[in-house]
Design an enzyme around this catalytic site. Sequence first.
Site, PDB file in Angstrom:
ATOM      1  N   TYR A 148      83.797  59.720  39.142  1.00 59.91           N
ATOM      2  CA  TYR A 148      83.518  58.529  38.339  1.00 59.91           C
ATOM      3  C   TYR A 148      82.799  58.939  37.056  1.00 59.91           C
ATOM      4  O   TYR A 148      83.161  58.530  35.948  1.00 59.91           O
ATOM      5  CB  TYR A 148      82.660  57.546  39.140  1.00 59.91           C
ATOM      6  N   SER A 169      79.874  53.763  30.542  1.00 62.34           N
ATOM      7  CA  SER A 169      78.746  53.677  31.468  1.00 62.34           C
ATOM      8  C   SER A 169      77.699  54.706  31.066  1.00 62.34           C
ATOM      9  O   SER A 169      77.998  55.674  30.363  1.00 62.34           O
ATOM     10  CB  SER A 169      79.218  53.964  32.896  1.00 62.34           C
ATOM     11  N   GLY A 215      90.832  44.020  34.027  1.00 59.01           N
ATOM     12  CA  GLY A 215      89.813  43.911  35.069  1.00 59.01           C
ATOM     13  C   GLY A 215      89.016  42.630  34.965  1.00 59.01           C
ATOM     14  O   GLY A 215      87.801  42.619  35.171  1.00 59.01           O
ATOM     15  N   GLY A 227      83.083  40.141  37.678  1.00 56.55           N
ATOM     16  CA  GLY A 227      82.092  40.946  36.972  1.00 56.55           C
ATOM     17  C   GLY A 227      82.163  40.900  35.464  1.00 56.55           C
ATOM     18  O   GLY A 227      82.306  39.834  34.843  1.00 56.55           O
ATOM     19  N   ILE A 228      82.068  42.078  34.854  1.00 58.03           N
ATOM     20  CA  ILE A 228      82.021  42.188  33.398  1.00 58.03           C
ATOM     21  C   ILE A 228      83.282  41.637  32.758  1.00 58.03           C
ATOM     22  O   ILE A 228      83.230  40.935  31.745  1.00 58.03           O
ATOM     23  CB  ILE A 228      81.805  43.660  32.990  1.00 58.03           C
ATOM     24  N   GLY A 229      84.430  41.934  33.332  1.00 58.83           N
ATOM     25  CA  GLY A 229      85.683  41.452  32.757  1.00 58.83           C
ATOM     26  C   GLY A 229      85.779  39.941  32.760  1.00 58.83           C
ATOM     27  O   GLY A 229      86.189  39.322  31.773  1.00 58.83           O
TER      28      GLY A 229
END
Length: 264
Positions: free
Chosen positions: A143, A130, A11, A15-17
Amino acid sequence: MTQQRTVIVTGAGTGIGQATAAALKAQGWQVFATMRRPDPARHGPDALPLDVTSDESVAACVAEVMKRTGRIDAIVNNAGVDMVGAAEETSMAEAHALFETNFFGVHRLIQAVLPIMRAQGSGRIVTTGSIAGFLPTPFSAFYSAAKHALEGYTDTLAFEVAPFGIRCSLIQPGFIKTELRGKKAEAATRIDAYTNLRNRAGASFDANVGKGIPPERVAETIAKALNSATPKPRYRVGRDAAMLHIVRRYMPGFVFQAGLKRQF
């Protein structure tokens, strides 16, 4: 073959990746940034295609990394999708699709690299969870369920692979300014009874994301977990994640639920 530390980041397109791949590369790691459709001109020569929902794609990616480097020192499981809808509105097919990426995709890659790490006698597995892994998240039941599942999976896996020199950590960010929410899928079914509640919860969530910390903060924590000689099993990122975990653990249930109702 190289002795440079090698890491696969899933990913990694945004973003985070993306932030994690950049941070680790700056620290001297050989980073294989993976995504469904990498652009070599944009993402560099070590960007590889990877669909974590496909056995064939995972096997091909792992084989390519081994061909280039001869080892895999770490993986960062970051690929994920979001979906908004009441539990009643969510079809079985939609629930399965979310779990296929957010949970089974993590297991698929881990299962592919564990034989390599066991043979090496070392390895690091870092997974992006998360606060939804320990908090209820209205209108994101599946989720949240997938993130809860990663908690139990990671804890159990850590016991099983520790004798082989492999360490596992779960990263639990709070609200983060990423593009994930903007790319969220929505349950195809819409039940009118939930409309007002869903809209209010969504507005609250989006407001918190807008005030969230940047993905680079999460990337710094992932790098810390990978570089530590004794990584922690949990890393909570952001003041809200740390505070909410304490509140969830020690506050009476009815008081905590009342607070969530006011929040969402």
